[in-house]
Design an enzyme around this catalytic site. Structure first.
Site, PDB file in Angstrom:
ATOM      1  N   ASP A 251       0.876   2.022   8.955  1.00  0.00           N
ATOM      2  CA  ASP A 251       0.311   1.323  10.111  1.00  0.00           C
ATOM      3  C   ASP A 251       1.175   1.447  11.359  1.00  0.00           C
ATOM      4  OD1 ASP A 251      -1.662   0.466   8.370  1.00  0.00           O
ATOM      5  OD2 ASP A 251      -0.657  -1.424   7.941  1.00  0.00           O
TER       6      ASP A 251
ATOM      7  N   ARG B 121       1.037  -5.832  -5.022  1.00  0.00           N
ATOM      8  CA  ARG B 121       1.120  -6.744  -3.875  1.00  0.00           C
ATOM      9  C   ARG B 121       1.520  -8.172  -4.276  1.00  0.00           C
ATOM     10  NH1 ARG B 121      -0.822  -4.384   0.726  1.00  0.00           N
ATOM     11  NH2 ARG B 121      -2.145  -2.536   0.476  1.00  0.00           N
TER      12      ARG B 121
ATOM     13  N   ASP C 238       5.570  -7.502   5.166  1.00  0.00           N
ATOM     14  CA  ASP C 238       5.504  -8.592   4.196  1.00  0.00           C
ATOM     15  C   ASP C 238       6.472  -8.368   3.028  1.00  0.00           C
ATOM     16  OD1 ASP C 238       3.575 -10.078   5.561  1.00  0.00           O
ATOM     17  OD2 ASP C 238       1.933  -8.941   4.674  1.00  0.00           O
TER      18      ASP C 238
ATOM     19  N   THR D 133       5.299   1.791   6.016  1.00  0.00           N
ATOM     20  CA  THR D 133       3.897   1.474   6.290  1.00  0.00           C
ATOM     21  C   THR D 133       3.303   2.556   7.165  1.00  0.00           C
ATOM     22  OG1 THR D 133       2.293  -0.058   7.257  1.00  0.00           O
ATOM     23  CG2 THR D 133       4.462  -0.048   8.259  1.00  0.00           C
TER      24      THR D 133
ATOM     25  N   GLY E 106       0.814  -1.217   0.000  1.00  0.00           N
ATOM     26  CA  GLY E 106       0.000   0.000   0.000  1.00  0.00           C
ATOM     27  C   GLY E 106       0.840   1.255   0.000  1.00  0.00           C
TER      28      GLY E 106
END
Length: 552
Positions: A205, A145, A176, A203, A81
């Site tokens: 996140d 991805r 990942d 990321t 992402g």
């Protein structure tokens, strides 16, 4: 194409590098640290990575450059992402590469890892790079991805690398993607291809962090973007005084984004998934916690409020986490195809009932049908439930409404409860990077080339001391295998980078825990406003509250 004034101005911004990287390529040397080992499952990880495991951490310092000044042809991909600052990683990589030798080449492979497999690339030039400096998005080469994990894929990548004379590949991605980088690095080393592989930590996140990686890039910009909008909603709530806003924020399987936004905006409620798991809170416990705040505020005449819900909250509820684990196993392998071929929901329910334990089936049966169906929507690349597709903010607000109805029937609650729902996700992934992310990302890219120049492979570009001004940042590298352990993925044990969850003993959460009881009842909102790019450093270069508290 007509550019916005901000875009034109951002092209001219000069990212700040760590002090020692400003000395010039010829004056950068390496300090070697201790050998490393994986965070867990050391024997298994060492066996899987015999050529790249146990390497030493390194730090770059001022001194004579002793690297081999050979011509470098480097390939770069963006994986996973989007996150603000990705363009600057590539710009920093390009600038360091060209500063070392103007004949060095940077090839950008399009669409993520699939670009390497399909040999779809563009050669970077000054003009092309200059049109993406300090801008958001991944449109410079696109992302994807596709996972690099099979022998056939590695063979194809090796042939593509050989065709172009690649000396190194830089993979910019999250946990990942960098796991893929570690596996590819091991393959390249095992087959003596001469191709190095370097990763960069990306990321929004915030879960790609540890004692070495203080922050993943994009987290700063994304949380500031979300916090601006949450602050706007808080202002609106405090103006209209009639709505409770339930705001789900991105963050996948960790609550770092939610916690940072709460520290920035001081909402009435912020759920932290890691705490829910630690306390073994049920859905009923969560509903009661929020209902207590709604009731207390209503008693003060405040029939409004703001609640922040982390994207992966239901994974942390014990009754739900077991259900999700069983669903992941149920749909592993060929079972997924069998389930997807069923034509109606009744048939799928029968399939589910046969596959779940009695305990999990009881939990499943209690859920509204719209949540049941969301649990069986399209899987992620590992075959797991995509928690972001589950409207947990609506589920939780409906449970709160039910709880309040019971209290009202007993005469314990006399307020009004009118919920509204929001999900902030894609809004934060491609914003113009903050000055922090612009500087950090440029430094990561520049540093990645230094790792290549000194012959390292299977390493993550590392820039630390981030709570200090950029001049004091420390550049270096760490073996990716240091972050790895074995986890269950798609029905199999796989080596993966361990996700970093919110530390309940850490300073950011402890600060939040000290304040939240007051925030739950009072209207203590703060309004961060928009990201500032020009002005005092105290405003424009400010870090996240999380990073500041962790290094206070």
């Amino acid at each position: 194409m007509k550019l916005s004034p901000l875009q034109e101005a951002r092209y001219e911004y000069k990212p700040k590098l760590p002090g020692m990287l400003r000395n010039g390529i010829s004056e950068i040397c390496v300090k070697t640290g201790e050998k490393t080992k994986s965070v867990a499952d050391q024997e298994k990880i060492a066996a899987l990575f015999p050529n790249t495991y146990g390497k030493c951490e390194i730090t770059f310092e001022k001194g004579k450059n002793t690297s081999d000044n050979k011509k470098q042809v480097v390939g770069v991909i963006l994986s996973g992402g989007q996150a603000p600052g990705g363009h600057n990683v590539i710009c920093g990589l390009y600038d360091a590469l060209k500063a070392t030798n103007k004949d060095n080449v940077l090839l950008g492979f399009k669409g993520g890892p699939s670009g390497l497999i399909e040999d779809d690339y563009i050669e970077m030039t000054d003009q092309y790079i200059d049109s993406y400096r300090n801008t958001g998005g991944f449109d410079i080469i696109g992302s994807g991805r596709t996972k690099l994990e099979t022998e056939e894929q590695f063979e194809i990548v090796t042939e593509v690398a050989k065709k172009h004379g690649l000396t190194a590949i830089v993979i910019i991605g999250g946990d990942d993607s960098n796991t893929n980088a570690a596996v590819l690095a091991e393959y390249m080393a095992a087959h003596n291809t001469g191709v190095q592989v370097i990763g960069c930590p990306k990321t929004i996140d915030g879960d790609l962090k540890n004692e070495d990686i203080e922050a993943s890039f994009g987290f700063d910009t994304a949380t500031k973007t979300y916090s601006e909008v949450i602050g706007n909603i808080e202002r609106d709530a405090n103006s209209a005084k009639k709505y409770w806003h339930f705001i789900k924020v991105m963050g996948r399987s960790a609550s770092h984004v939610a916690l940072e936004c709460a520290l920035e905006t001081q909402p009435n409620i912020c759920l932290i998934g890691e705490e829910v798991a630690a306390k073994k809170m049920s859905l009923e416990d969560i509903a009661n916690q929020i209902a207590d705040s709604v009731e207390a505020r209503a008693n003060n005449g405040d029939n409004f409020g703001v609640a922040i819900i982390p994207e992966g909250i239901i994974e942390f509820v014990p009754e739900f986490s077991k259900l999700i684990a069983e669903i992941n196993e149920l749909l592993a392998g060929e079972s997924a195809e069998e389930f997807n071929n069923l034509v109606d929901w009744a048939s799928k329910e029968h399939f589910i009932e046969r596959g779940l334990s009695d305990k999990s089936m009881k939990v499943f049966a209690l859920l509204p049908e719209f949540v049941q169906k969301q649990l069986f929507l399209e899987r992620d690349p590992h075959g797991n439930v995509q928690v972001s597709l589950i409207e947990s903010e609506k589920l939780i607000s409906s449970l709160v409404a039910d709880t309040l109805d019971v209290r009202k029937a007993k005469g314990k609650y006399k307020g009004k409860f009118s919920p509204l729902h929001h999900f902030f996700g894609y809004e934060g992934r491609c914003a113009f990077p903050s000055n922090f992310d612009a500087d950090y990302c440029y430094s990561l890219g520049y540093n990645a080339f230094m790792l290549i120049q000194y012959g390292y492979t299977g390493y993550l570009s590392k820039v630390s001391n981030l709570a200090k001004p950029a001049e004091e940042w420390i550049a270096g590298g760490m073996p990716i295998t240091k972050m790895m352990n074995i986890e269950r993925r798609n029905g199999e044990d796989k080596p993966v980078i361990r996700k970093a969850l919110v530390d309940l003993d850490g300073a950011p959460f402890r600060y939040f825990a000290q304040k939240r009881d007051t925030w739950a009842v009072e209207t203590a909102y703060t309004y961060p406003g928009a990201i500032q790019y020009y002005g005092p450093s105290s405003v424009c270069d400010i870090t996240t509250r999380t990073l500041a508290l962790e290094h206070k």
